[in-house]
Scaffold this active site. Structure first.
Site, PDB file in Angstrom:
ATOM      1  N   ASP A   1      47.430 -28.829  -6.642  1.00 17.18           N
ATOM      2  CA  ASP A   1      47.223 -30.282  -6.532  1.00 17.18           C
ATOM      3  C   ASP A   1      48.523 -31.026  -6.282  1.00 17.18           C
ATOM      4  OD1 ASP A   1      44.422 -29.937  -7.284  1.00 17.18           O
ATOM      5  OD2 ASP A   1      45.177 -29.624  -9.320  1.00 17.18           O
TER       6      ASP A   1
ATOM      7  N   GLY B   1      49.797 -31.843  -3.343  1.00 16.77           N
ATOM      8  CA  GLY B   1      49.780 -32.663  -2.138  1.00 16.77           C
ATOM      9  C   GLY B   1      50.045 -31.862  -0.881  1.00 16.77           C
ATOM     10  N   LYS B   2      49.598 -30.600  -0.866  1.00 16.71           N
ATOM     11  CA  LYS B   2      49.826 -29.734   0.296  1.00 16.71           C
ATOM     12  C   LYS B   2      49.121 -30.269   1.532  1.00 16.71           C
ATOM     13  CE  LYS B   2      48.275 -26.134  -1.988  1.00 16.71           C
ATOM     14  NZ  LYS B   2      48.233 -26.683  -3.368  1.00 16.71           N
TER      15      LYS B   2
ATOM     16  N   ALA C   1      39.359 -25.038  -4.597  1.00 15.34           N
ATOM     17  CA  ALA C   1      40.449 -26.011  -4.619  1.00 15.34           C
ATOM     18  C   ALA C   1      40.216 -26.979  -3.482  1.00 15.34           C
ATOM     19  CB  ALA C   1      41.806 -25.319  -4.476  1.00 15.34           C
ATOM     20  N   GLY C   2      40.860 -28.108  -3.559  1.00 17.90           N
ATOM     21  CA  GLY C   2      40.651 -29.107  -2.519  1.00 17.90           C
ATOM     22  C   GLY C   2      41.931 -29.784  -2.091  1.00 17.90           C
ATOM     23  N   HIS C   3      41.924 -30.285  -0.868  1.00 19.42           N
ATOM     24  CA  HIS C   3      43.009 -31.110  -0.346  1.00 19.42           C
ATOM     25  C   HIS C   3      42.441 -32.487  -0.046  1.00 19.42           C
ATOM     26  CE1 HIS C   3      45.419 -27.614  -0.083  1.00 19.42           C
ATOM     27  NE2 HIS C   3      44.962 -27.147   1.049  1.00 19.42           N
TER      28      HIS C   3
ATOM     29  N   ARG D   1      35.586  -2.595  -3.199  1.00 23.04           N
ATOM     30  CA  ARG D   1      35.055  -2.089  -1.934  1.00 23.04           C
ATOM     31  C   ARG D   1      33.523  -2.159  -1.860  1.00 23.04           C
ATOM     32  NH1 ARG D   1      39.070   0.886  -3.739  1.00 23.04           N
ATOM     33  NH2 ARG D   1      37.716   2.497  -4.562  1.00 23.04           N
TER      34      ARG D   1
ATOM     35  N   GLN E   1      45.543 -23.324  -3.848  1.00 20.09           N
ATOM     36  CA  GLN E   1      46.131 -23.150  -5.178  1.00 20.09           C
ATOM     37  C   GLN E   1      47.673 -23.201  -5.103  1.00 20.09           C
ATOM     38  OE1 GLN E   1      43.532 -20.635  -4.328  1.00 20.09           O
ATOM     39  NE2 GLN E   1      42.157 -22.223  -4.980  1.00 20.09           N
TER      40      GLN E   1
ATOM     41  N   THR F   1      44.347 -17.924 -10.423  1.00 27.57           N
ATOM     42  CA  THR F   1      43.266 -17.714  -9.472  1.00 27.57           C
ATOM     43  C   THR F   1      43.181 -16.226  -9.144  1.00 27.57           C
ATOM     44  OG1 THR F   1      42.291 -18.582  -7.429  1.00 27.57           O
ATOM     45  CG2 THR F   1      44.652 -18.070  -7.374  1.00 27.57           C
TER      46      THR F   1
ATOM     47  N   THR G   1      39.933 -32.697  -6.870  1.00 25.27           N
ATOM     48  CA  THR G   1      39.219 -32.957  -5.624  1.00 25.27           C
ATOM     49  C   THR G   1      37.911 -32.176  -5.570  1.00 25.27           C
ATOM     50  OG1 THR G   1      41.314 -33.302  -4.480  1.00 25.27           O
ATOM     51  CG2 THR G   1      39.394 -32.876  -3.109  1.00 25.27           C
ATOM     52  N   THR G   2      37.924 -30.965  -6.104  1.00 26.05           N
ATOM     53  CA  THR G   2      36.741 -30.108  -6.057  1.00 26.05           C
ATOM     54  C   THR G   2      35.823 -30.324  -7.250  1.00 26.05           C
ATOM     55  OG1 THR G   2      37.896 -28.414  -4.794  1.00 26.05           O
ATOM     56  CG2 THR G   2      35.959 -27.706  -6.019  1.00 26.05           C
ATOM     57  N   THR G   3      36.398 -30.413  -8.459  1.00 27.99           N
ATOM     58  CA  THR G   3      35.590 -30.434  -9.671  1.00 27.99           C
ATOM     59  C   THR G   3      35.431 -31.816 -10.275  1.00 27.99           C
ATOM     60  OG1 THR G   3      37.513 -30.074 -11.091  1.00 27.99           O
ATOM     61  CG2 THR G   3      36.394 -28.114 -10.233  1.00 27.99           C
TER      62      THR G   3
ATOM     63  N   ASP H   1      56.177 -42.383  -6.183  1.00 27.71           N
ATOM     64  CA  ASP H   1      55.758 -43.755  -6.488  1.00 27.71           C
ATOM     65  C   ASP H   1      55.032 -43.870  -7.824  1.00 27.71           C
ATOM     66  OD1 ASP H   1      53.932 -42.205  -4.707  1.00 27.71           O
ATOM     67  OD2 ASP H   1      52.526 -43.804  -5.231  1.00 27.71           O
TER      68      ASP H   1
END
Length: 432
Positions: A13, A15-16, A39-41, A147, A228, A243, A303-305, A337
């Site tokens: 999280d 800021g990628k 995960a989320g952006h 496998r 992640q 993860t 963002t995801t959860t 900021d």
């Protein structure tokens, strides 16, 4: 041209997505190489008329938002097909062309039974839970290593798909019914569910490793975007609270099929403070009004959860660790900021573990769990920095903060984020 990796240098999280978006016009391919929709952006794009559009991406690479850039889901990703097409449909409705997307034929697929195993296992662990998102990521990676996984390419041969599902369910149904007292799955139901996506998926699928190799041979630029972050990496993170994939620069190579010799720049993303989601040790975590201030000012919710993130001060020890593990060449410091208005800003420079100072990450988990932060206190600033575009535009105390965390973190600070929008960035050293 070389390949460039963007890596989270904390617990995610950071800021990628914004950093990827900043580079978008300079690169030809953006590759997601690990993780899934766990995960989320969040990317904010400012239009020519000054209005902003916010996009929450979970499975798609951030490059999907940049015209002329080819977004790629690499072999190291686990794919929930329902989520993939939900995201594609959502972007298409907003006028975003997704036809350039490429998906690795070797990426693994999340099946319904993986999601179920993830949820019941986490509940079964109780107080020892990991804090997963329950989206089947870990069980799918476990299948891959055992496998018995299902890959994208299997959806185009029903006989092979059915055989693989039969093999997987021999084990999964035993676990679900005999250990967790849950209902098992039928082979027909799983096969039918996966096959419904095959025709629509087919145009996107290719040998993405070859695609990226040929792009590099032509002199094009490839950006590798981690899901992640370093402290969540299955090998180098705060195990077991991690993860299930490799989120470091090394994982960028294995998860994309690009040779390590191609990777010549590693951009580490750090917030001006620290957050994490889920369980696990967190030395600088705040349980007071300062933590709540960071959470509210930085809008620290997943963002995801949607889960509130745990918040703490900047930790230079883990930044140095991430710089070393990944070979970070440039840091992007985001959300400076958010610190505006604080009288003083603590920075963790080392840990105290039972009276012993640790300037680097402790070797064992027990020591890290008991690590107490050793702080250095820097003066804060009250001026609005959201309009700053050069380093000199920043107040003197903000400049001093950036310089000090750079000294402590093991690589230069090349970009400083001063707001959520794409153009709210101070570029000290161009990234490309």
């Amino acid at each position: 041209m070389p390949a460039i990796a963007i890596i989270g240098a904390q617990w995610g999280d950071e800021g990628k997505g914004k950093a990827t978006d900043l580079l978008g016009s300079s690169v030809d391919y953006v590759v997601k190489f690990n993780g899934g929709n766990n995960a989320g952006h969040t990317v904010v794009i400012t239009q020519d008329d000054g209005t902003s559009e916010k996009y929450a991406l979970h499975l798609l690479p951030s490059g999907i938002l940049t015209p002329g850039c080819t977004p790629v889901i690499g072999n190291g990703v686990v794919v929930d097909l329902s989520v993939l097409f939900e995201e594609i449909d959502g972007l298409e409705k907003r006028g975003i062309d997704t036809s350039a997307l490429k998906v690795s034929a070797s990426a693994h697929v999340i099946a319904d039974y993986n999601r179920q195993v993830d949820k019941v296992t986490e509940r079964f662990l109780g107080s020892r839970r990991i804090g997963t998102t329950g989206r089947g990521i870990g069980p799918t990676y476990a299948d891959k290593m055992n496998r018995i996984g299902i890959r994208i390419q299997d959806l185009f041969d029903e006989k092979i798909l059915r055989s693989k599902v039969e093999g997987a369910l021999e084990l999964k149904n035993q676990i679900l019914t005999k250990i967790y007292n849950r209902r098992g799955f039928t082979v027909d139901a799983i096969v039918e569910d996966l096959l419904q996506y095959a025709d629509r998926l087919a145009p996107y699928v290719c040998d993405t490793g070859l695609l990226l190799h040929e792009a590099l041979e032509r002199g094009e630029t490839v950006l590798l975007e981690a899901g992640q972050a370093t402290l969540l990496d299955v090998d180098h993170g705060t195990y077991p609270f991690v993860t299930s994939s490799s989120a470091t620069a090394g994982g960028a190579c294995t998860g994309s099929g690009i040779a390590p010799s191609r990777l010549t720049q590693v951009i580490g993303i750090v917030k001006a403070y620290t957050t994490r989601v889920g369980e696990g040790p967190f030395p600088t975590e705040l349980h007071d009004e300062n933590g709540e201030f960071l959470r509210k000012a930085g809008w620290e919710f997943g963002t995801t959860t949607g889960r509130p993130r745990r918040c703490g001060w900047y930790d230079a020890v883990i930044a140095r660790y991430a710089a070393r593990v990944n070979g970070v060449t440039d840091f992007v410091l985001t959300k400076l900021d958010v610190l505006t208005g604080l009288e003083q800003v603590p920075v963790c420079v080392a840990y105290d573990v039972d009276g012993v100072r640790h300037d680097e990450m402790p070797v064992n988990q027990t020591d890290f769990h008991h690590a107490a932060p050793i702080f250095e206190y820097l003066p804060g600033w009250a001026e609005d920095i959201s309009q700053a575009r050069t380093f000199e535009d920043l107040p003197a105390n903000a400049q001093a903060y950036v310089k000090r965390v750079e000294e402590l973190s093991g690589a230069r600070m090349s970009v400083v984020g001063v707001g959520p929008a794409r153009d709210q960035s101070v570029v000290i050293h161009p990234l490309v």
